[in-house]
Structure formats: C-alpha cells, structure tokens
Scaffold this active site. Structure first.
Site, mmCIF file in Angstrom:
data_model
loop_
_atom_site.group_PDB
_atom_site.id
_atom_site.type_symbol
_atom_site.label_atom_id
_atom_site.label_comp_id
_atom_site.label_asym_id
_atom_site.label_seq_id
_atom_site.Cartn_x
_atom_site.Cartn_y
_atom_site.Cartn_z
ATOM 1 N N GLU A 131 58.751 31.032 67.003
ATOM 2 C CA GLU A 131 58.364 31.980 68.036
ATOM 3 C C GLU A 131 57.881 31.244 69.286
ATOM 4 O O GLU A 131 57.394 31.863 70.233
ATOM 5 C CB GLU A 131 57.269 32.924 67.545
ATOM 6 C CG GLU A 131 55.963 32.253 67.159
ATOM 7 C CD GLU A 131 54.867 33.253 66.845
ATOM 8 O OE1 GLU A 131 54.227 33.731 67.802
ATOM 9 O OE2 GLU A 131 54.654 33.554 65.654
ATOM 10 N N CYS A 142 55.650 35.040 63.016
ATOM 11 C CA CYS A 142 55.572 34.022 61.963
ATOM 12 C C CYS A 142 56.593 34.217 60.845
ATOM 13 O O CYS A 142 56.607 33.452 59.880
ATOM 14 C CB CYS A 142 54.157 34.008 61.366
ATOM 15 S SG CYS A 142 52.868 33.702 62.578
ATOM 16 N N HIS A 165 51.238 33.458 53.802
ATOM 17 C CA HIS A 165 51.128 33.109 55.213
ATOM 18 C C HIS A 165 49.638 33.034 55.543
ATOM 19 O O HIS A 165 48.875 33.930 55.199
ATOM 20 C CB HIS A 165 51.806 34.161 56.086
ATOM 21 C CG HIS A 165 51.494 33.999 57.546
ATOM 22 N ND1 HIS A 165 51.802 32.848 58.228
ATOM 23 C CD2 HIS A 165 50.878 34.821 58.432
ATOM 24 C CE1 HIS A 165 51.404 32.977 59.485
ATOM 25 N NE2 HIS A 165 50.829 34.161 59.629
#
Length: 515
Positions: free
Chosen positions: A95, A129, A264
């Site tokens: 990103e 993400c 994550h």
C-alpha cells in the site's frame, strides 16, 4: 529458452502447494519505544505496555518501497541459490504507493535482466495491509491452475508504515517479506479452508496522494478488525465442519484445533485481544460450555452477550484475555518477535509473525501442526486460512531447511543501530518534506544500511528513481560465496536443488539500476 518450463516439471497435478522459503528484511535502525514515550511526553507504559511495542524500525530517505522489495527478493534468490529462470510468477502486495501507474513488480524485473527471463506473470495488488495475502492467494491459485507452467511463484509483501506526529506514530514500522510458492511445500495451504469477510468502511485510508500519512479512525479501525475476525472465524469453522462431516466426523472445531495462530499485528496488544476474541467466539458457540472447570471457568456471566456489543466492553475483554492466557503463551506469543521489535509492517506484518513463529520453534515442534493465519486490511478486507506443516522434520528436510533459514532473526534484530527519538523525529520530518520530490538526492548515510541493501541514489527531474546496492562486507557470510559454493545446496529445500544457480558477479559489489 529463458522462462520456459523444464519438461521434467510437466507432470501430475501439484500437491501440497504452499510456502517453500521465506525471506525477511527490516531496516537497520530503530527507536526505543520507552525512550519515545519520554520524548513524546506521554505516560510511561503507554506504548510499551498499552500497545505492547518495544522497538520500532524505520527507514531514512535512502529507502523506499522499491528498494525494500529489491533487497528482500535478491536476498531470497541468493540465499536459496535460485535461478531467475525458475520464477514464472511474481506479484507484489503493498500500500506504499510512489507511482500511480508503474508497479513495484516492474522495478523488480531489473533483477531478472541477466537471466533473460521476461515471461513472469503478476503485477501489484493493493488494499491496505491485505495486499500481500491477496498476492499470496493469487500465487497459490496459479500453481494449482491450468495456467501453471511448472515454475515457482514469488510473492513479495512490503511497506513503510509512517504516521503524522501524534498517538498513531508509535504504531509504525517498515519491512518486506518474500515467499517462494510451489508444490511439495513444508507449509501447505489446506484446500477449501478460507474464511473471508469484505465490507466498506473508512477506518484507515490514504486520500492525500502526495503524503505518506494515512487518515485513521482509531476506534472504527479496531471495531472493523474485530468484527472481521468474528466473521472470518465463523466462516472458517463452517467450512471445516462441512469437511469433517463429509469424512464422517461430527466434531466441533475450537481454538485447540490450531497448533498455532498468527495475526495481522498493527500492535501486539491487539493480537492478544484477538486471541481472546476467538475464545469468546468458541464460548458463545459451544452448546454446553463447562463454566465450573476448564478454560471457560468463571465465564458464565457472559453466556448471553452479543458479539457486536462487546468490541469495547472492558469486562468481556479482561475476562477472556485472562481465560486465554495459556492459549496465547502457547499458540501466538512466539509469533510477535518481529512485531514487538520492529513494529507494524502493514502487508508483511502477518508474514513477519509467521516467520517469527517458525524461527522460535524446532522442526519437530512444528511438524504436522495446523497454523491459523488471520490477515486484515483496512477498508476493509480480511481472511482466516490455515497452513498444514509437513510431517517430515528429519535433518535436511524442507521443513528443517526453512527453520534453519530463519534461525538468525534474533541476531539480525540485535545487530540494528538504536537511534534517539530526536533523530527518529528528524528522519520523519525529512521524509515528509522530500516525499515525491523530483531532482532529489537522498541525504542520509549509506553506511548505516545493512550490507547487501538496495537504496535510493537519486530521483531525476522526471521522477525516475535510481538505486544502488550496498556491497556485502566481510563481517557476514558473503552471499556471493553461498551461491557459488557447492555446499550451498545443503541449506535449501530439496526441490530447489534442481534449479540452476544464478551468476554471483554482482553480489559483492555496488550495482546501479534505475526506475
């Protein structure tokens, strides 16, 4: 012919498709979070206890998303003695956008030029993400499809996570992960076991195209993360129950059916809360939980809560964090090494957790285990899936070599340079002022970078970027020697031994390429 599939590879349908090798890169400098608390004038423990963060890696103006990915890809190729001809797909999840048209993947193709291999599918994939996971799924799907030509896929996840001055800044970090994908992998994807949830929300986004900084709604972001976790876990359990029923089993799936769980990790404390959240899901879905003995002891007061009402319920959170302490210590805490010591890497975050988990267990401890992987990207997109570790943990096995390749993580983390919060702040200011400038020559020292690191040398008047690689030095094993050495194949998974080795002429010298 460069890029063509060896005839010997065109055979039966591939089995046990998954991750064969993993390489990780993080910056050579960090700021101590306790010192940052004092510098920022916040209460002691706000970052270290409240967020669970110890150190935060960061990039100077010498590094950008292209250089991070160049470094991690070349490192993986050299350490595994791989020919660039052996790669048929390369996809990048990121990103960190420095060009609205040109992909990072096309920059990486410069590494392939000497091999003559241009037959390489894949481009960049972006959604906060989650992009690395989407790229990974695309790679696995390619190997399992009729498009597969017998070569490996390479997945790269990389980002530079930076925030404006304020409460979000200590949740930054930077790094890149490269993963080699193919059949007969030590970490194989379990077929049909993916629980996905996608939904629209403005929890974290980057609408300012000339700034690295995101717009963040912190409370909404946490709610989106936890609600996605709930939904993905529910879908995953339904799918594995359906598989078990087809096999004649009426067993009820629970967290104990995962050998390990990685998440994550925006910050470590959220990961601990997430495991507790999954225990809450197990508790609420259990037809008759025992609240007198066992893991659910003393939780009867929460039997009738609604999950959507508990995202910020401190009583529920504390009760289930306490109840899940043992699960967390056994199944998840070892995965937080990189997260706690380097910070949030965005797309590579969950795969840094996977690498940390592998690095801190022996092959025999990992063999045969199911590893649950929860990937989340704001906006938002999330998936919970599972990997099955091979049973073969004998010396020289693919699993043994994978574990060995990651055994230096702690040493590499300890070899970084600590800088003061004031220097860190100056670096952030420099990046802010020079991000996306034309006619720019970076000011930071190259000598502070790890040997073998690619770095930005200049940006010309048309925003074209040029890079060089810092030479490998004598203090670390020379990667050029690893590639040339006849013993190098003793340190790589056996499927890789079939691959021709790459020329090593550039491994120990500075080489300049441009974008």
């Amino acid at each position: 012919m460069p890029g063509s599939a060896p005839v010997s590879y065109l055979g039966p349908w591939p089995t046990d498709v998954g991750i064969i090798a993993i390489e990780l890169y993080f910056p050579s400098q960090y700021v101590d979070q306790a010192e940052l608390e004092e510098f920022d004038g916040v209460l002691s423990g706000k970052y270290t206890v409240g967020l669970g963060q110890a150190r935060m890696g960061f990039c100077s103006d010498r590094e950008d998303i292209n250089s991070l990915c160049l470094t991690v890809v070349q490192r993986l190729m050299e350490r595994n003695a791989l020919s660039y001809d052996s790669i048929g797909r390369l996809e990048v999840g990121t990103e960190t956008i420095i060009d609205k048209s040109k992909s990072v993947k096309t920059v990486l193709m410069q590494l392939f030029e000497d091999s003559g291999n241009t037959d390489v599918e894949g481009i960049d994939t972006t959604n906060a993400c989650y992009g690395g996971t989407a790229a990974l799924f695309n790679a696995v799907n390619w190997v399992e499809s009729s498009s597969w030509d017998g070569r490996y896929a390479l997945v790269v996840a990389g980002d530079i996570a930076v925030y404006a001055t304020g409460s979000a800044r200590p949740t930054g970090g930077a790094g890149a992960v490269a993963m080699l994908i193919g059949p007969n992998a030590p970490l194989a994807f379990e077929r049909g076991l993916r629980g996905t949830h996608m939904q629209h929300a403005y929890d974290f986004y980057k609408p300012d195209m000339v700034s690295e900084y995101p717009v963040v709604d912190g409370k909404l972001s946490i709610q989106c993360y936890l609600s996605a976790l709930d939904r993905c876990y529910s879908v995953y359990r339904n799918k594995i129950h359906a598989q078990w029923q087809r096999e004649g089993s009426d067993k009820c799936f629970s967290l104990e059916d995962f050998g390990f769980l990685v998440f994550h990790s925006p910050y470590c404390k959220l990961v601990q809360k997430s495991l507790a959240r999954l225990m809450l899901n197990d508790f609420l879905s259990h037809p008759n939980p025992d609240t007198e003995t066992g893991p659910f002891t003393g939780l009867e007061a929460f039997r009738d809560v609604q999950p959507e009402d508990t995202y910020f319920d401190r009583d529920v959170e504390k009760a289930f964090m306490k109840a899940s302490t043992d699960l967390f210590e056994r199944k998840t805490k070892p995965s937080l090494l990189i997260s706690s010591q380097n910070g949030n890497m965005y797309t590579p975050s969950v795969y840094g957790c996977l690498a940390s988990l592998i690095a801190q267990h022996t092959p025999s401890q990992l063999a045969g285990q199911r590893i649950g992987v929860f990937s989340y990207g704001s906006g938002f997109a999330a998936t919970l899936y599972s990997l099955r570790v091979t049973q073969d943990h004998t010396p020289g096995s693919s699993l043994d070599k994978l574990v060995l390749s990651l055994s230096d993580l702690k040493t590499r983390l300890d070899s970084r340079k600590k800088v003061s919060p004031a220097v860190f702040s100056e670096n952030m200011k420099l990046r802010e002022e020079t991000h996306h400038l034309a006619n720019y020559v970076p000011q930071s020292s190259v000598e502070d970078l790890f040997p073998g690191t690619w770095y930005l040398t200049r940006v010309d008047d048309k925003h074209r970027r040029e890079y060089a690689r810092r030479p490998l030095d004598d203090d670390l094993p020379a990667e050029s020697e690893l590639v040339r050495s006849s013993s190098a194949t003793e340190h790589i998974p056996s499927p890789l031994k079939k691959m021709p080795r790459i020329p090593a002429a550039t491994a120990g010298s500075e080489v300049v390429i441009s974008n």
